[in-house]
Design an enzyme around this catalytic site. Structure first.
Site, PDB file in Angstrom:
ATOM      1  N   ASP A  45     -80.215   2.414  97.868  1.00 25.92           N
ATOM      2  CA  ASP A  45     -79.712   3.241  96.766  1.00 25.92           C
ATOM      3  C   ASP A  45     -79.977   2.519  95.440  1.00 25.92           C
ATOM      4  O   ASP A  45     -79.381   1.486  95.164  1.00 25.92           O
ATOM      5  CB  ASP A  45     -78.204   3.470  96.940  1.00 25.92           C
ATOM      6  CG  ASP A  45     -77.653   4.425  95.888  1.00 25.92           C
ATOM      7  OD1 ASP A  45     -77.636   5.640  96.148  1.00 25.92           O
ATOM      8  OD2 ASP A  45     -77.270   3.951  94.786  1.00 25.92           O
ATOM      9  N   TYR A  50     -80.534   1.136  86.671  1.00 26.89           N
ATOM     10  CA  TYR A  50     -80.385  -0.249  87.151  1.00 26.89           C
ATOM     11  C   TYR A  50     -81.585  -1.123  86.774  1.00 26.89           C
ATOM     12  O   TYR A  50     -81.512  -2.345  86.879  1.00 26.89           O
ATOM     13  CB  TYR A  50     -80.215  -0.306  88.690  1.00 26.89           C
ATOM     14  CG  TYR A  50     -79.103   0.541  89.262  1.00 26.89           C
ATOM     15  CD1 TYR A  50     -78.093   1.062  88.462  1.00 26.89           C
ATOM     16  CD2 TYR A  50     -79.068   0.834  90.619  1.00 26.89           C
ATOM     17  CE1 TYR A  50     -77.087   1.864  88.994  1.00 26.89           C
ATOM     18  CE2 TYR A  50     -78.054   1.627  91.156  1.00 26.89           C
ATOM     19  CZ  TYR A  50     -77.085   2.146  90.338  1.00 26.89           C
ATOM     20  OH  TYR A  50     -76.096   2.929  90.873  1.00 26.89           O
ATOM     21  N   LYS A  75     -81.867   7.884  90.772  1.00 25.65           N
ATOM     22  CA  LYS A  75     -81.019   8.760  89.952  1.00 25.65           C
ATOM     23  C   LYS A  75     -81.573   8.892  88.539  1.00 25.65           C
ATOM     24  O   LYS A  75     -82.146   7.934  88.004  1.00 25.65           O
ATOM     25  CB  LYS A  75     -79.595   8.177  89.881  1.00 25.65           C
ATOM     26  CG  LYS A  75     -79.066   7.692  91.218  1.00 25.65           C
ATOM     27  CD  LYS A  75     -77.622   7.223  91.145  1.00 25.65           C
ATOM     28  CE  LYS A  75     -77.231   6.534  92.444  1.00 25.65           C
ATOM     29  NZ  LYS A  75     -77.511   5.077  92.465  1.00 25.65           N
ATOM     30  N   HIS A 108     -77.274  11.260  87.673  1.00 28.16           N
ATOM     31  CA  HIS A 108     -76.389  10.091  87.797  1.00 28.16           C
ATOM     32  C   HIS A 108     -74.966  10.385  87.309  1.00 28.16           C
ATOM     33  O   HIS A 108     -73.991   9.989  87.941  1.00 28.16           O
ATOM     34  CB  HIS A 108     -77.006   8.932  87.009  1.00 28.16           C
ATOM     35  CG  HIS A 108     -76.624   7.578  87.483  1.00 28.16           C
ATOM     36  ND1 HIS A 108     -77.451   6.496  87.398  1.00 28.16           N
ATOM     37  CD2 HIS A 108     -75.473   7.105  88.036  1.00 28.16           C
ATOM     38  CE1 HIS A 108     -76.848   5.424  87.891  1.00 28.16           C
ATOM     39  NE2 HIS A 108     -75.647   5.770  88.288  1.00 28.16           N
TER      40      HIS A 108
HETATM   41  N1  NAP Z   1     -73.458   6.580  91.108  1.00 22.03           N
HETATM   42  C1  NAP Z   1     -72.828   5.681  90.408  1.00 22.03           C
HETATM   43  O1  NAP Z   1     -72.375   5.934  89.291  1.00 22.03           O
HETATM   44  C2  NAP Z   1     -72.644   4.318  90.981  1.00 22.03           C
HETATM   45  C3  NAP Z   1     -71.776   3.400  90.360  1.00 22.03           C
HETATM   46  C4  NAP Z   1     -71.616   2.155  90.946  1.00 22.03           C
HETATM   47  C5  NAP Z   1     -72.286   1.839  92.125  1.00 22.03           C
HETATM   48  N2  NAP Z   1     -73.148   2.745  92.690  1.00 22.03           N
HETATM   49  C6  NAP Z   1     -73.903   2.442  93.928  1.00 22.03           C
HETATM   50  O2  NAP Z   1     -72.997   1.939  94.920  1.00 22.03           O
HETATM   51  C7  NAP Z   1     -73.448   0.651  95.353  1.00 22.03           C
HETATM   52  C8  NAP Z   1     -72.279  -0.224  95.771  1.00 22.03           C
HETATM   53  O3  NAP Z   1     -71.327  -0.333  94.731  1.00 22.03           O
HETATM   54  P1  NAP Z   1     -71.119  -1.656  93.838  1.00 22.03           P
HETATM   55  O4  NAP Z   1     -72.364  -2.430  93.820  1.00 22.03           O
HETATM   56  O5  NAP Z   1     -70.555  -1.221  92.530  1.00 22.03           O
HETATM   57  O6  NAP Z   1     -69.947  -2.430  94.554  1.00 22.03           O
HETATM   58  P2  NAP Z   1     -69.530  -2.849  96.051  1.00 22.03           P
HETATM   59  O7  NAP Z   1     -70.649  -2.655  96.990  1.00 22.03           O
HETATM   60  O8  NAP Z   1     -68.215  -2.210  96.314  1.00 22.03           O
HETATM   61  O9  NAP Z   1     -69.253  -4.411  95.858  1.00 22.03           O
HETATM   62  C9  NAP Z   1     -70.254  -5.324  95.487  1.00 22.03           C
HETATM   63  C10 NAP Z   1     -69.579  -6.662  95.154  1.00 22.03           C
HETATM   64  O10 NAP Z   1     -68.871  -7.146  96.288  1.00 22.03           O
HETATM   65  C11 NAP Z   1     -69.405  -8.395  96.703  1.00 22.03           C
HETATM   66  N3  NAP Z   1     -69.508  -8.344  98.172  1.00 22.03           N
HETATM   67  C12 NAP Z   1     -70.375  -7.599  98.906  1.00 22.03           C
HETATM   68  N4  NAP Z   1     -70.164  -7.775 100.214  1.00 22.03           N
HETATM   69  C13 NAP Z   1     -69.148  -8.645 100.337  1.00 22.03           C
HETATM   70  C14 NAP Z   1     -68.489  -9.219 101.439  1.00 22.03           C
HETATM   71  N5  NAP Z   1     -68.851  -8.933 102.688  1.00 22.03           N
HETATM   72  N6  NAP Z   1     -67.465 -10.081 101.197  1.00 22.03           N
HETATM   73  C15 NAP Z   1     -67.103 -10.373  99.934  1.00 22.03           C
HETATM   74  N7  NAP Z   1     -67.678  -9.854  98.847  1.00 22.03           N
HETATM   75  C16 NAP Z   1     -68.708  -9.001  99.039  1.00 22.03           C
HETATM   76  C17 NAP Z   1     -70.751  -8.552  96.036  1.00 22.03           C
HETATM   77  O11 NAP Z   1     -71.013  -9.910  95.735  1.00 22.03           O
HETATM   78  P3  NAP Z   1     -72.455 -10.647  95.885  1.00 22.03           P
HETATM   79  O12 NAP Z   1     -73.530  -9.670  95.512  1.00 22.03           O
HETATM   80  O13 NAP Z   1     -72.336 -11.784  94.927  1.00 22.03           O
HETATM   81  O14 NAP Z   1     -72.546 -11.098  97.329  1.00 22.03           O
HETATM   82  C18 NAP Z   1     -70.555  -7.745  94.753  1.00 22.03           C
HETATM   83  O15 NAP Z   1     -69.910  -8.532  93.783  1.00 22.03           O
HETATM   84  C19 NAP Z   1     -74.202   0.142  94.116  1.00 22.03           C
HETATM   85  O16 NAP Z   1     -75.006  -1.003  94.392  1.00 22.03           O
HETATM   86  C20 NAP Z   1     -74.963   1.371  93.722  1.00 22.03           C
HETATM   87  O17 NAP Z   1     -76.066   1.563  94.589  1.00 22.03           O
HETATM   88  C21 NAP Z   1     -73.317   3.977  92.132  1.00 22.03           C
END
Ligand code: NAP
Length: 281
Positions: A45, A50, A75, A108
């Site tokens: 994704d 990004y 997106k 998005h």
């Molecule tokens: N459509 C939208 O508006 C929107 C907005 C936000 C996100 N997204 C999508 O959703 C995806 C996921 O959301 P997100 O990146 O915001 O947050 P997330 O996946 O909820 O969390 C990512 C964070 O958690 C840490 N982490 C990951 N796995 C872990 C584990 N097993 N144990 C401890 N910490 C862990 C990562 O650290 P490290 O990387 O340092 O390991 C990073 O800081 C995004 O990458 C994107 O593709 C979409």
């Protein structure tokens, strides 16, 4: 370990677990995606916003996998909602990725306070991309119920997915219920609330009992609820950990306790879609 597929309303299907690349430095993205593909992820994704679509495409091309073995979402960035701008932006997305098509392309953000509130003509432009098969499926992100109702009233295509903030502190149940009732698959962004839910006493207690990590417990909870998730990590051990979800299940009572952590609007970690009006420079 096999990842289930979720059937979409347009006949396509999507792997329920993927890998998100928000906030991964463009220079690190290919390496992170390579690691994810090595572990077994087959769904990535990304987004124009990004700045790392190129790294995603590079890693997939280098992987030796066929293009159709990896599900790719991107997106439309906020600055390009007008139809001609959206067409040019989509061309750039495909060029950056180096692909002839994406599996899924999303608006998005709805940006209801910009463009005179017109996300409908933007959606009709995405219908063109689906029609010419350069986007196999089209969907939306951060759309609230009123935005979805407007698409239903004014256009012919029901979004295949709606990607919304969703985790134990923000169940986003009203939008999720609308999605479910209208055949729209729910994708949960920030599924572990960027790590914020991992220290919660309820989660750590369940994790301790299950012999799993807090992240695995929360991601497994999403999977059981039917949400599509793509946790982000640049840490190889976590990339692997987040993929190991299919050899255990949560007790129903534990799943209910996790759902009971919902804080409603107070649990939101990202912007409110009603107000968000960020324009890239
Ligand atoms: N459509 C939208 O508006 C929107 C907005 C936000 C996100 N997204 C999508 O959703 C995806 C996921 O959301 P997100 O990146 O915001 O947050 P997330 O996946 O909820 O969390 C990512 C964070 O958690 C840490 N982490 C990951 N796995 C872990 C584990 N097993 N144990 C401890 N910490 C862990 C990562 O650290 P490290 O990387 O340092 O390991 C990073 O800081 C995004 O990458 C994107 O593709 C979409």
């Amino acid at each position: 370990m096999s990842v289930p597929n979720i059937e979409l309303n347009d006949g396509h299907s999507i792997p329920q677990l993927g890998f998100g690349v928000f906030q991964i430095d463009p220079a690190q993205t290919a390496e992170a995606v390579r690691e994810a593909l090595k572990v077994g992820y087959r769904h990535i994704d990304t987004a124009e916003m990004y700045g790392n679509e190129r790294g995603v495409g590079e890693a997939i091309q280098d992987s030796g996998l066929d293009r159709d073995e990896v599900y790719v979402t991107s997106k439309l960035n906020n600055g390009f909602h007008r139809p001609d701008d959206a067409r040019a932006a989509f061309d750039r997305t495909l060029a950056e990725l180096g692909f002839e098509y994406v599996d899924l392309f999303l608006i998005h953000w709805p940006l209801p306070t910009l463009y005179d509130g017109d996300f409908v003509s933007t959606w009709k432009t995405l219908e063109e991309f689906r029609h010419d098969r350069r986007a196999r499926s089209i969907g939306v992100s951060n759309f609230q119920v009123e935005h979805l109702e407007r698409l239903a009233a004014e256009t012919d295509t029901v979004p295949a997915v709606n990607q919304i903030e969703l985790h134990p502190y923000l169940l986003n149940e009203e939008v999720r219920a609308y999605n479910r009732a209208h055949g729209i698959a729910t994708e949960a962004w920030s599924p572990i609330a960027q790590g914020e839910v991992l220290d919660d006493a309820v989660i750590t207690e369940i994790a301790g009992r299950a012999g799993r990590t807090p992240a695995q417990v929360v991601l497994r909870w999403h999977i059981a609820r039917g949400n599509i998730v793509f946790p982000k990590s640049v840490t190889p051990e976590r990339i692997r950990e987040n993929f190991e979800l299919f050899d255990f299940e949560l007790e129903p009572a534990d799943a209910e306790r996790i759902a009971g952590l919902d804080r409603g609007e107070a649990g939101r970690t990202g912007p409110n879609p009603e107000e968000f009006a960020y324009m890239p420079s």
